[in-house]
Design an enzyme around this catalytic site. Structure first.
Site, PDB file in Angstrom:
ATOM      1  N   SER A 123      44.479  35.734  -5.824  1.00 16.68           N
ATOM      2  CA  SER A 123      45.607  36.663  -5.937  1.00 16.68           C
ATOM      3  C   SER A 123      46.935  35.959  -6.198  1.00 16.68           C
ATOM      4  CB  SER A 123      45.725  37.525  -4.677  1.00 16.68           C
ATOM      5  OG  SER A 123      46.079  36.743  -3.555  1.00 16.68           O
ATOM      6  N   LYS A 160      51.033  35.974   0.339  1.00 10.89           N
ATOM      7  CA  LYS A 160      51.677  36.818  -0.669  1.00 10.89           C
ATOM      8  C   LYS A 160      53.174  36.517  -0.726  1.00 10.89           C
ATOM      9  CE  LYS A 160      48.097  39.471  -1.826  1.00 10.89           C
ATOM     10  NZ  LYS A 160      47.083  38.581  -1.231  1.00 10.89           N
TER      11      LYS A 160
END
Length: 206
Positions: A123, A160
């Site tokens: 990701s 993230k």
């Protein structure tokens, strides 16, 4: 030595890292701030428990009066702990999460690294954080918009880019195939486990 609770193991690891980084132990206030305690008294209670279990010695009369026992002084030279799979609800630096230690100087990262986290998934591939990489993490409880963080959402730990808007936090992937994770702080639990401060490519350090 009697077994440690996950929180006690986390505090002991923090003490070792602080000594490795700065040459001296942290103060009670620094422990409380780094681990999100409301007061230094909470840190003091954990330190007393560690002393009873033979991990440290407490020297009265000084804010940095913490001394590692010989066994733990040797452990402190092992290097940065590598965190693998994180169990739900457990502190990230709990001993059972440590796969091994890497001989990496924490000071090569700015701010200095407290632990390494094994990256899972792709990701964050667009900024060079790849599957299997070791992410160097500085343990801290707060983050600013735009920083790459290790965050715990409910019981899941993720890496993230952090963005806060009002009472909501958005955790953005660096891969167009992933949608942002939206966290409503009014009814969801979110905590910052640390700030990404560097990447060690898988296989570079063995």
């Amino acid at each position: 030595m009697r077994p440690l609770t996950p929180r006690q193991a986390e505090i002991l690891e923090l003490i070792k890292r602080n000594i490795a980084d700065t040459g001296m132990p942290p103060t009670r206030a620094e422990i409380a701030r780094r681990l999100g305690f409301k007061s230094a008294n909470a840190a003091e209670e954990h330190l007393k428990a560690l002393a009873k279990k033979g991990c440290i010695e407490i020297m009265p009369g000084t804010s940095r009066g913490i001394k590692l026992t010989q066994e733990n002084t040797e452990d402190a030279d092992l290097g940065l702990p590598l965190i693998g799979q994180v169990a739900a609800g457990e502190p990230i630096l709990a001993q059972e999460h440590v796969e091994q230690h890497y001989k990496v100087d924490p000071a090569m990262f700015k701010p200095s690294a407290d632990f390494l986290l094994r990256v899972r998934g792709d990701s964050m591939k667009n900024i060079g954080i790849l599957e299997g990489d070791l992410l160097a993490v500085h343990k801290i409880q707060q983050a600013r918009n735009g920083q790459i963080v290790v965050a715990r959402v409910e019981d899941d730990v993720t890496v993230k880019r952090f963005e806060k808007k009002g009472n909501k936090v958005f955790l953005h992937a660096e891969n167009e195939e992933y949608s942002p994770i939206e966290v409503d702080l009014a009814n969801q639990s979110l905590s910052i486990e640390g700030l990404a401060v560097g990447v060690i490519r898988n296989g570079d350090w063995q």
